[in-house]
Scaffold this active site. Structure first.
Site, PDB file in Angstrom:
ATOM      1  N   ASP A  29       0.827  -1.210   0.000  1.00  0.00           N
ATOM      2  CA  ASP A  29       0.000   0.000   0.000  1.00  0.00           C
ATOM      3  C   ASP A  29       0.867   1.269   0.000  1.00  0.00           C
ATOM      4  O   ASP A  29       1.757   1.421   0.835  1.00  0.00           O
ATOM      5  CB  ASP A  29      -0.915  -0.011   1.235  1.00  0.00           C
ATOM      6  CG  ASP A  29      -2.088   0.940   1.075  1.00  0.00           C
ATOM      7  OD1 ASP A  29      -1.897   2.065   0.574  1.00  0.00           O
ATOM      8  OD2 ASP A  29      -3.205   0.546   1.448  1.00  0.00           O
ATOM      9  N   THR A  65      -7.050   4.070  -1.451  1.00  0.00           N
ATOM     10  CA  THR A  65      -6.811   2.641  -1.250  1.00  0.00           C
ATOM     11  C   THR A  65      -7.936   1.733  -1.751  1.00  0.00           C
ATOM     12  O   THR A  65      -7.696   0.826  -2.549  1.00  0.00           O
ATOM     13  CB  THR A  65      -6.554   2.379   0.251  1.00  0.00           C
ATOM     14  OG1 THR A  65      -5.365   3.086   0.607  1.00  0.00           O
ATOM     15  CG2 THR A  65      -6.373   0.899   0.543  1.00  0.00           C
ATOM     16  N   ASN A  86     -12.835   5.819   0.067  1.00  0.00           N
ATOM     17  CA  ASN A  86     -12.747   4.994   1.278  1.00  0.00           C
ATOM     18  C   ASN A  86     -13.961   5.236   2.169  1.00  0.00           C
ATOM     19  O   ASN A  86     -14.260   4.434   3.046  1.00  0.00           O
ATOM     20  CB  ASN A  86     -11.495   5.339   2.086  1.00  0.00           C
ATOM     21  CG  ASN A  86     -10.239   4.757   1.484  1.00  0.00           C
ATOM     22  OD1 ASN A  86     -10.294   4.028   0.493  1.00  0.00           O
ATOM     23  ND2 ASN A  86      -9.106   5.083   2.080  1.00  0.00           N
ATOM     24  N   TYR A 150      -9.828  -8.588   7.959  1.00  0.00           N
ATOM     25  CA  TYR A 150      -8.695  -7.665   8.001  1.00  0.00           C
ATOM     26  C   TYR A 150      -8.303  -7.314   9.433  1.00  0.00           C
ATOM     27  O   TYR A 150      -9.139  -6.908  10.244  1.00  0.00           O
ATOM     28  CB  TYR A 150      -9.024  -6.374   7.233  1.00  0.00           C
ATOM     29  CG  TYR A 150      -7.862  -5.420   7.240  1.00  0.00           C
ATOM     30  CD1 TYR A 150      -6.668  -5.745   6.602  1.00  0.00           C
ATOM     31  CD2 TYR A 150      -7.933  -4.190   7.907  1.00  0.00           C
ATOM     32  CE1 TYR A 150      -5.585  -4.884   6.621  1.00  0.00           C
ATOM     33  CE2 TYR A 150      -6.856  -3.321   7.925  1.00  0.00           C
ATOM     34  CZ  TYR A 150      -5.684  -3.682   7.286  1.00  0.00           C
ATOM     35  OH  TYR A 150      -4.618  -2.825   7.311  1.00  0.00           O
ATOM     36  N   ASP A 186       2.263   2.859   3.293  1.00  0.00           N
ATOM     37  CA  ASP A 186       1.179   3.851   3.372  1.00  0.00           C
ATOM     38  C   ASP A 186       1.154   4.503   4.753  1.00  0.00           C
ATOM     39  O   ASP A 186       1.103   5.732   4.869  1.00  0.00           O
ATOM     40  CB  ASP A 186      -0.169   3.192   3.078  1.00  0.00           C
ATOM     41  CG  ASP A 186      -1.286   4.210   3.018  1.00  0.00           C
ATOM     42  OD1 ASP A 186      -1.312   4.987   2.048  1.00  0.00           O
ATOM     43  OD2 ASP A 186      -2.113   4.254   3.951  1.00  0.00           O
ATOM     44  N   HIS A 190       2.049   8.521   5.325  1.00  0.00           N
ATOM     45  CA  HIS A 190       1.111   9.519   5.857  1.00  0.00           C
ATOM     46  C   HIS A 190       1.705  10.216   7.077  1.00  0.00           C
ATOM     47  O   HIS A 190       1.693  11.437   7.183  1.00  0.00           O
ATOM     48  CB  HIS A 190      -0.197   8.845   6.299  1.00  0.00           C
ATOM     49  CG  HIS A 190      -1.113   8.499   5.177  1.00  0.00           C
ATOM     50  ND1 HIS A 190      -1.639   9.447   4.330  1.00  0.00           N
ATOM     51  CD2 HIS A 190      -1.619   7.315   4.766  1.00  0.00           C
ATOM     52  CE1 HIS A 190      -2.429   8.856   3.449  1.00  0.00           C
ATOM     53  NE2 HIS A 190      -2.421   7.554   3.681  1.00  0.00           N
ATOM     54  N   HIS A 234      -1.299   3.173  -5.124  1.00  0.00           N
ATOM     55  CA  HIS A 234      -1.070   4.608  -5.399  1.00  0.00           C
ATOM     56  C   HIS A 234       0.269   4.991  -4.813  1.00  0.00           C
ATOM     57  O   HIS A 234       0.910   4.169  -4.145  1.00  0.00           O
ATOM     58  CB  HIS A 234      -2.180   5.469  -4.765  1.00  0.00           C
ATOM     59  CG  HIS A 234      -2.383   5.144  -3.303  1.00  0.00           C
ATOM     60  ND1 HIS A 234      -1.475   5.495  -2.335  1.00  0.00           N
ATOM     61  CD2 HIS A 234      -3.351   4.440  -2.665  1.00  0.00           C
ATOM     62  CE1 HIS A 234      -1.892   5.034  -1.159  1.00  0.00           C
ATOM     63  NE2 HIS A 234      -3.014   4.376  -1.342  1.00  0.00           N
ATOM     64  N   HIS A 336      -2.367  11.075  -0.523  1.00  0.00           N
ATOM     65  CA  HIS A 336      -2.591  10.648  -1.915  1.00  0.00           C
ATOM     66  C   HIS A 336      -4.080  10.778  -2.156  1.00  0.00           C
ATOM     67  O   HIS A 336      -4.805  11.206  -1.249  1.00  0.00           O
ATOM     68  CB  HIS A 336      -2.108   9.192  -2.095  1.00  0.00           C
ATOM     69  CG  HIS A 336      -2.703   8.270  -1.081  1.00  0.00           C
ATOM     70  ND1 HIS A 336      -3.904   7.639  -1.271  1.00  0.00           N
ATOM     71  CD2 HIS A 336      -2.300   7.924   0.182  1.00  0.00           C
ATOM     72  CE1 HIS A 336      -4.198   6.930  -0.192  1.00  0.00           C
ATOM     73  NE2 HIS A 336      -3.240   7.080   0.706  1.00  0.00           N
TER      74      HIS A 336
END
Ligand code: AMP
Ligand code: ZN
Ligand code: ZN
Length: 398
Positions: A29, A65, A86, A150, A186, A190, A234, A336
């Site tokens: 990610d 994402t 998202n 998840y 990711d 961030h 991304h 992003h």
């Protein structure tokens, strides 16, 4: 005669067993295309040099994402697969989709596309996933045969060990298509920005875990039939605290609702208020652009879905939109979601295995073309009416 029939039967079965190709689809990610140029990724670079490496993988707009993971596995733009962000709202009944709510994420009604595991299962293949956004739908035929709830706390090696154990199952249970997902780059991108030492560490962690995956796969009897495709959803760009525009401030007293995501904002309301908001935003169009949903530039492919706002506001590169001082964009250093033609938003595509050309470097690949590519390798019929095109990408196959 009977011996002949038996011979043909054995031959057919042998063909099924020996010509079967496997695909392991790995997502890192937020792994920006140029992270591979930092000298931190010996395993990924070696794998890329031996197989296919695209300069970049172009995401779909918005470069977030869930929209992108869904596009990769369906071959559809978000306006067509339905996951336009998202988090977003169904304006007709007020229900909300958000990736933080496992009820919404697993509710099949939001997902309009057919994912590759559905395509493959319909045609008799076993599929599996150790995480992938959209892999946990609460309908039997809409998730991979094997899938996991998840949980970002599950260690990366555990994820790989499970995938390798699935690839060691007896033939009739063994998945021909498997996904893996890692969130490291990711998260750090961030929190600390793409140019931080912390992001460099994340890149190294991804490379190390990829080395572990390769090593484990090498120990499998079917190793020569396994194709590995590494993608990211991304890239990431550096944010600046003095590039934030407060949209609610501009639209105060107009009587519209503003939903801001930082890299994008929606305005909704009754027709007259929306038109008034449009005029005011147009007069203040500084470091952003405003469009009516129906007038979005064609190249975004982000218009033909009623859950997209009545107005769509897109900030200039690196600028953020907000509705108040507590917004996410004040707390993070990287983001992003922006224009999917901007290279900072592009991800990686590298692939290897017996289906792929060797030592082949190519230009930018679009992520919507990955679905038909995987269908080709697995020798299954892709769903009709998709946005991706096999002919855009087929040249990377042997
Ligand atoms: P974003 O950076 O906002 O586009 O979203 C990235 C976040 O999505 C990551 O930090 C993950 O924790 C989260 N995420 C990834 N996969 C899933 C999933 N299958 N279900 C829920 N959240 C996920
Ligand atoms: Zn992401
Ligand atoms: Zn992110």
């Amino acid at each position: 005669m009977r011996v002949f029939v038996l011979f043909v039967f054995l031959l057919l079965n042998a063909r099924v067993v020996f010509s079967s190709q496997y695909v392991v689809l790995v997502s890192f990610d937020g792994f920006r295309w140029d992270y591979l140029e930092r000298g931190l990724t010996p395993n990924l670079n070696r794998f890329a040099n031996e197989g296919v490496r695209a300069i970049s993988l172009q995401p779909v707009f918005p470069s977030g994402t869930f929209p992108n993971h869904c596009s990769i596995v369906t071959g559809l733009y978000p306006e067509n697969h339905g996951i336009i962000g998202n988090n977003f709202r169904n304006p007709f009944d007020g229900t909300i989709y958000t990736i933080r709510d496992s009820n919404a994420v697993t509710d099949p009604r939001w997902y309009l596309g057919e994912a590759i595991w559905e395509t493959a299962r319909r045609q008799g293949l076993v599929t599996a996933s150790f995480f992938w956004p959209s892999s946990e739908l609460k309908l039997d035929w809409r998730h991979p045969n094997i899938f996991m709830k998840y949980d970002p706390r599950i260690p990366y090696k555990t994820r790989i060990d499970s995938v390798v154990s699935w690839l060691s199952l007896p033939f009739d249970k063994r998945p021909r298509f498997v996904t893996l997902y890692f969130e490291e780059t990711d998260n750090r991108g961030h929190s600390f920005g793409p140019n931080s030492p912390q992001t460099d560490t994340a890149i190294m962690i991804c490379d190390e875990i990829f080395g572990y995956l390769l090593e484990k796969i090498q120990s499998l009897p079917i190793k020569d039939s396994i194709n590995i495709i590494v993608v990211s959803d991304h890239g990431m760009t550096e944010l600046s605290k003095d590039k934030i525009i407060n949209i609610s401030e501009i639209l105060k007293n107009v009587g519209v609702k503003v939903y801001s995501y930082g890299y994008l904002a929606f305005v909704n309301g009754v027709v007259d208020s929306v038109e008034k908001a449009f005029r005011i935003l147009k007069q203040n169009e500084n470091h952003f652009k405003v469009y009516r949903r129906s007038e979005m530039p064609k190249f975004y492919n982000f218009s033909n879905n009623p859950f997209i706002g009545d107005l769509v506001i897109i900030p200039e590169f690196g600028w953020s939109l907000s509705t108040d001082i507590n917004d996410y964009v004040y707390r993070v250093k990287g983001n992003h979601g922006y224009d999917n033609y901007w290279m900072d938003m592009h991800g990686i595509f590298i692939a290897g295995g017996s289906s792929f050309k060797k030592g082949y470097r190519v230009g930018t690949i679009r992520n919507i073309d990955v679905y038909p590519l995987i269908c080709r390798i697995l020798n299954i019929m892709p769903r009709g009416n998709i946005d991706g095109k096999l002919e855009n990408i087929e040249y990377i196959l042997k």
